[in-house]
Design an enzyme around this catalytic site. Sequence first.
Site, mmCIF file in Angstrom:
data_model
loop_
_atom_site.group_PDB
_atom_site.id
_atom_site.type_symbol
_atom_site.label_atom_id
_atom_site.label_comp_id
_atom_site.label_asym_id
_atom_site.label_seq_id
_atom_site.Cartn_x
_atom_site.Cartn_y
_atom_site.Cartn_z
ATOM 1 N N ASP A 146 0.827 -1.212 0.000
ATOM 2 C CA ASP A 146 0.000 0.000 0.000
ATOM 3 C C ASP A 146 0.864 1.266 0.000
ATOM 4 O OD1 ASP A 146 -2.425 1.313 -0.029
ATOM 5 O OD2 ASP A 146 -2.642 1.323 2.151
ATOM 6 N N ASN A 154 -10.995 -2.675 -5.212
ATOM 7 C CA ASN A 154 -10.252 -1.649 -5.967
ATOM 8 C C ASN A 154 -10.928 -1.273 -7.295
ATOM 9 O OD1 ASN A 154 -6.998 -2.787 -4.783
ATOM 10 N ND2 ASN A 154 -8.194 -1.047 -4.077
HETATM 11 C C1 IPE Z 1 -5.231 -2.674 -0.037
HETATM 12 O O1 IPE Z 1 -5.003 -1.335 -0.224
HETATM 13 C C2 IPE Z 1 -5.245 -3.368 -1.375
HETATM 14 C C3 IPE Z 1 -3.953 -3.498 -2.031
HETATM 15 C C4 IPE Z 1 -2.806 -3.136 -1.546
HETATM 16 C C5 IPE Z 1 -3.996 -4.127 -3.338
HETATM 17 P P1 IPE Z 1 -6.198 -0.286 -0.354
HETATM 18 O O2 IPE Z 1 -5.559 1.035 -0.555
HETATM 19 O O3 IPE Z 1 -7.171 -0.731 -1.371
HETATM 20 O O4 IPE Z 1 -6.874 -0.386 1.090
HETATM 21 P P2 IPE Z 1 -7.834 0.626 1.844
HETATM 22 O O5 IPE Z 1 -8.896 1.050 0.868
HETATM 23 O O6 IPE Z 1 -6.984 1.782 2.266
HETATM 24 O O7 IPE Z 1 -8.344 -0.148 3.005
HETATM 25 C C1 IPE Z 2 -1.734 0.298 -3.334
HETATM 26 O O1 IPE Z 2 -1.505 1.652 -3.330
HETATM 27 C C2 IPE Z 2 -1.991 -0.233 -4.716
HETATM 28 C C3 IPE Z 2 -3.374 -0.660 -4.970
HETATM 29 C C4 IPE Z 2 -4.336 -0.695 -4.072
HETATM 30 C C5 IPE Z 2 -3.697 -1.066 -6.316
HETATM 31 P P1 IPE Z 2 -2.680 2.714 -3.279
HETATM 32 O O2 IPE Z 2 -3.040 3.075 -4.678
HETATM 33 O O3 IPE Z 2 -3.791 2.247 -2.438
HETATM 34 O O4 IPE Z 2 -1.937 3.927 -2.590
HETATM 35 P P2 IPE Z 2 -2.523 4.921 -1.507
HETATM 36 O O5 IPE Z 2 -2.974 4.087 -0.354
HETATM 37 O O6 IPE Z 2 -3.636 5.659 -2.162
HETATM 38 O O7 IPE Z 2 -1.366 5.798 -1.160
HETATM 39 MG MG MG Z 3 -4.157 2.415 -0.415
#
Ligand code: IPE
Ligand code: IPE
Ligand code: MG
Length: 243
Positions: free
Chosen positions: A22, A70
């Site tokens: 993340d 997502n």
């Molecule tokens: C978790 O991250 C999913 C992945 C890393 C693929 P998210 O960014 O989707 O999680 P939330 O929404 O902050 O819980």
């Molecule tokens: C994780 O990074 C990747 C996916 C969930 C695909 P994020 O895109 O959630 O990054 P933040 O949490 O917005 O910084």
């Molecule tokens: Mg995230």
Amino acid sequence: MGSKNEALCADGRLKSVAIIMDGNGRWAKKRLLPRTAGHEKGAAIIENVLKVFRELGVHYLTLYAFSTENWKRPKEEVDAIMNLAYKYVDKVYMDRLRSESELAIRFIGDKSALPEKLREKCIEIENMQKDAPFVCNIALNYGGRAEIVHAANELVKKGLPITEENLSHAMYTYGTPDPDLIIRTGGNFRVSNFLIWQGAYSEYVILDTLWPDFGREDIEKCVKEFYSRKRRFGGIDEEDSKK
Ligand code: IPE
Ligand code: IPE
Ligand code: MG
């Protein structure tokens, strides 16, 4: 950390690691870049993360790349992630698997909702190496709740009783031991629907480091933290049981 901890990981206590990757969006935002630039950098560092864990003696790495939730993101971001996944699966992983037999790549999650070209490539990759000493599971369109429902439906279809053992066998992760350690980058203390069945007794380490910045130093920090923990699995420490 060097050879001392390499030997530590070889003791078999840390065989299976899973990571919630993340922080890509925040990494990009800090640099005034589009979120997709964070995903690009995030995908590019996976190679090094794989290398370091293999050197340390870990045998299974499960990476959360895209969750069932997502899809809620803007279409441009989802498309960019799917294109990136295709690029890596098609070029980078194909080449890697052609040149080495020690690595197997598997995809966990519901492949049916993935773009067709990507789905086909994922299946092709999975069929290239079945038995290898190092397994990398990539969670794409993965959700822990959906996985449990899927597993329960499989058992019903086969007429098998709903037991913990049968459910574990019907999970996407079958063949990979439950994670000893689950790492989350990006500083949030939540599970976000990742390995909710398999992580029942995993040790959690949360790091503030954003995923694109995650490197050897962070990995070593997580491994040290893991080895400092006492796992009890609901029991009590051996020394206390003699008192
Ligand atoms: C978790 O991250 C999913 C992945 C890393 C693929 P998210 O960014 O989707 O999680 P939330 O929404 O902050 O819980
Ligand atoms: C994780 O990074 C990747 C996916 C969930 C695909 P994020 O895109 O959630 O990054 P933040 O949490 O917005 O910084
Ligand atoms: Mg995230």
